[in-house]
Design an enzyme around this catalytic site. Structure first.
Site, PDB file in Angstrom:
ATOM      1  N   LYS A 251      -8.905 -10.676  45.572  1.00 40.51           N
ATOM      2  CA  LYS A 251      -8.469 -11.503  46.719  1.00 40.51           C
ATOM      3  C   LYS A 251      -8.924 -10.377  47.965  1.00 40.51           C
ATOM      4  CE  LYS A 251      -4.476 -14.157  45.254  1.00 40.51           C
ATOM      5  NZ  LYS A 251      -3.056 -14.522  45.676  1.00 40.51           N
TER       6      LYS A 251
ATOM      7  N   ASP B 161      -0.858 -17.118  49.075  1.00 42.81           N
ATOM      8  CA  ASP B 161      -0.399 -17.512  47.946  1.00 42.81           C
ATOM      9  C   ASP B 161      -1.487 -18.586  47.461  1.00 42.81           C
ATOM     10  OD1 ASP B 161       1.393 -17.311  45.623  1.00 42.81           O
ATOM     11  OD2 ASP B 161       2.122 -18.867  45.957  1.00 42.81           O
TER      12      ASP B 161
ATOM     13  N   GLY C  28      -9.720 -14.709  37.725  1.00 44.43           N
ATOM     14  CA  GLY C  28      -9.078 -15.679  37.660  1.00 44.43           C
ATOM     15  C   GLY C  28      -9.312 -17.001  36.828  1.00 44.43           C
TER      16      GLY C  28
ATOM     17  N   THR D  99      -1.646  -8.068  49.430  1.00 38.21           N
ATOM     18  CA  THR D  99      -1.872  -8.217  48.014  1.00 38.21           C
ATOM     19  C   THR D  99      -2.368  -7.072  47.116  1.00 38.21           C
ATOM     20  OG1 THR D  99      -3.131  -9.714  46.376  1.00 38.21           O
ATOM     21  CG2 THR D  99      -4.233  -9.047  48.247  1.00 38.21           C
TER      22      THR D  99
END
Length: 201
Positions: free
Chosen positions: A14, A76, A158, A9
């Site tokens: 993450k 994901d 996020g 990623t």
């Protein structure tokens, strides 16, 4: 010797979560930048699982010719909101446009949630683990909760500032790293992966 693992990623948040949860000394981590992978991977699958597999396979293929013993982990993940028929779902990262910030995305979400009484939502994560010359393995993690009426806290990344996990009074944006990792969809998927790895010996 720790097992070398590439985290497939470009998302620094993450990478930090993976490193924080898998910090027992059994693994050494490499990012895409570390291995020189610069290719743009098209996420064309219609599911989290499918997109995780696409990313893991692309990076595993690149790694195989250079580092024979490296593992690759791709994930994901995204937010599914009941009142929005599961949106933003697999489009969570691109919900407010390609170059939008996390704030842009969650503010768009709050705008779409105006006037809606059903605020149920869940974070979903699928991990794909590829070891050399092995079939991909998949691990799922889910965290249920609700969408807050306004952003709270400055932690996480996020959609964290607008997500309240089920059974808690603090949102993800208000929790410290270890508190969030104990509950999060990614944390749960990683723990499911560790359980299977430990069972495999």
């Amino acid at each position: 010797m720790p097992q070398a693992v590439v985290i497939a990623t470009g998302n620094a948040g993450k990478v930090n979560e993976f490193c924080a949860i898998l910090n027992d000394g059994a693994f050494s981590f490499f990012t895409l930048k570390d291995i020189g992978f610069t290719e743009e991977i098209e996420e064309t699958a219609q599911t989290f699982k499918g997109n995780a597999e696409l990313k893991a396979k692309a990076v595993a293929q690149y790694v195989a010719s250079k580092h024979k013993d490296y593992w690759v982990i791709a994930d994901d993940s995204g937010l599914e909101v009941e009142a929005l028929d599961g949106r933003p779902g697999i489009f969570s990262a691109r919900y407010a446009g390609e170059n939008a910030s996390g704030r842009d995305r969650y503010m768009k979400l709050l705008g779409e949630m105006e006037g809606k009484t059903n605020r149920n939502a869940r974070f979903v994560c699928y991990l794909c683990l590829i070891k050399p010359e092995c079939e991909p393995e998949f691990f799922e993690g889910i965290c249920k909760g609700t969408i807050l009426p306004e952003p709270r806290g400055s932690g996480g990344f996020g959609y964290d500032p607008v997500f309240l996990p089920e059974g808690y009074t603090q949102g993800f944006g208000e929790m410290n790293e270890s508190e969030k990792n104990a509950l999060s969809h990614r944390g749960r998927a990683i723990k499911n992966m560790l359980k299977r790895l430990n069972a495999q010996g």
